[in-house]
Structure formats: structure tokens, C-alpha cells
Write an enzyme that holds these catalytic residues in place. Structure first.
Site, PDB file in Angstrom:
ATOM      1  N   PHE A  43       0.527   3.766   1.655  1.00 44.62           N
ATOM      2  CA  PHE A  43       0.659   4.337   2.993  1.00 44.62           C
ATOM      3  C   PHE A  43       1.614   3.553   3.874  1.00 44.62           C
ATOM      4  O   PHE A  43       1.829   3.914   5.024  1.00 44.62           O
ATOM      5  CB  PHE A  43      -0.704   4.513   3.677  1.00 44.62           C
ATOM      6  CG  PHE A  43      -1.649   3.342   3.557  1.00 44.62           C
ATOM      7  CD1 PHE A  43      -1.502   2.223   4.350  1.00 44.62           C
ATOM      8  CD2 PHE A  43      -2.702   3.403   2.659  1.00 44.62           C
ATOM      9  CE1 PHE A  43      -2.388   1.161   4.249  1.00 44.62           C
ATOM     10  CE2 PHE A  43      -3.602   2.344   2.561  1.00 44.62           C
ATOM     11  CZ  PHE A  43      -3.441   1.220   3.356  1.00 44.62           C
ATOM     12  N   TYR A  44       2.237   2.491   3.371  1.00 45.85           N
ATOM     13  CA  TYR A  44       3.287   1.790   4.115  1.00 45.85           C
ATOM     14  C   TYR A  44       4.599   2.509   3.869  1.00 45.85           C
ATOM     15  O   TYR A  44       5.214   2.374   2.825  1.00 45.85           O
ATOM     16  CB  TYR A  44       3.410   0.340   3.684  1.00 45.85           C
ATOM     17  CG  TYR A  44       2.234  -0.549   4.021  1.00 45.85           C
ATOM     18  CD1 TYR A  44       1.349  -0.223   5.041  1.00 45.85           C
ATOM     19  CD2 TYR A  44       2.020  -1.705   3.320  1.00 45.85           C
ATOM     20  CE1 TYR A  44       0.279  -1.051   5.341  1.00 45.85           C
ATOM     21  CE2 TYR A  44       0.956  -2.543   3.625  1.00 45.85           C
ATOM     22  CZ  TYR A  44       0.090  -2.212   4.631  1.00 45.85           C
ATOM     23  OH  TYR A  44      -0.955  -3.028   4.927  1.00 45.85           O
ATOM     24  N   GLY A  45       5.010   3.290   4.803  1.00 45.01           N
ATOM     25  CA  GLY A  45       6.282   3.995   4.671  1.00 45.01           C
ATOM     26  C   GLY A  45       6.210   5.474   4.990  1.00 45.01           C
ATOM     27  O   GLY A  45       6.967   5.924   5.807  1.00 45.01           O
ATOM     28  N   ALA A  94       0.862  -1.179   0.000  1.00 46.86           N
ATOM     29  CA  ALA A  94       0.000   0.000   0.000  1.00 46.86           C
ATOM     30  C   ALA A  94       0.897   1.226   0.000  1.00 46.86           C
ATOM     31  O   ALA A  94       1.985   1.202   0.576  1.00 46.86           O
ATOM     32  CB  ALA A  94      -0.917   0.021   1.220  1.00 46.86           C
TER      33      ALA A  94
END
Length: 126
Positions: free
Chosen positions: A38-40, A36
Site C-alpha cells: 500500500f506504499y505507492g 508494504a
């Protein structure tokens, strides 16, 4: 497996090791990678692209939309039609994918997915 740093925030401790783990997983038969934007944020997608692109036939890169991260790492809902479209396009670009496959999602996401599919940017997997 969590590629970004703790809490899916920031870079991994060892980027080279994260890339190596991804490559080794696919070499050993993993054919589905979940990610995704939004991972990071954006760290997981960047690592996947670096490690695996061009993608092998049969490899599925699955992603999620509907959440954004703020500057402190908090998870915030972001599911307006405009935001969902932007997140889909961002994920496609980050993973250098020409299109994406969608399956089951909520009604707002489903409407966005249908519009995206009509524009030729996704396909339905059954």
C-alpha cells in the site's frame, strides 16, 4: 526513508535516485528493508525489487498487510482472511520472493499467516 511520493502516494520525484539510495543503503550494511504493497500503492515494492533483486543472503524484506489505498490515497482497513491472503500473495509477487517470514501479528492476521505457512509460502522467524 520514504520511497514513494508525498504521503506514500505515487512515484518518487526521481526514480533513479530512489533506486540508487536503496542500493547504497544495502552496500553500507543495511540488512532490513520495510515495505508494504500500500506504499505507492505498489511503488515501494517495485523500487525495492528493481534495486535489490536478486536479494543478498541475510537481507530481510519486511512487509505489512491489512490496509488498502483508495484512488484518493486514503488508508482503509482491509483485514478479512481473503484480503490478507491476497495482500500476502501480491507482496510476494511484487518483491519476487519465494516465501516470507512472519512474527507477531493480530489474531486474524496470525490465522492467515498460519494457513500461508502450512501451504509452504512462509516460514516463522524466531
Amino acid at each position: 526513508m520514504q520511497l514513494p511520493g508525498p504521503g506514500a502516494w505515487g512515484p518518487p520525484k526521481d526514480r533513479g535516485e530512489a533506486v540508487a539510495v536503496l542500493r547504497q543503503a544495502v552496500e553500507r550494511g543495511v540488512d532490513h528493508v520495510d515495505t508494504a504493497g500500500f506504499y505507492g500503492p505498489h511503488v515501494a515494492n517495485d523500487l525495492i525489487c528493481e534495486a535489490l533483486h536478486p536479494y543478498a543472503d541475510g537481507l530481510v524484506i519486511a512487509t505489512k498487510v491489512g490496509v488498502e489505498r483508495d484512488g484518493l490515497g486514503a488508508w482503509n482497513p482491509s483485514a478479512s482472511p481473503r484480503s490478507l491472503r491476497e495482500q500476502v500473495e501480491d507482496n510476494l509477487a511484487a518483491c519476487t520472493c519465494p516465501s516470507w517470514t512472519w512474527s507477531t501479528c493480530g489474531s486474524a492476521v496470525t490465522a492467515c499467516c498460519r494457513r500461508t505457512r502450512r501451504r509452504g509460502r512462509s516460514r516463522s522467524r524466531r
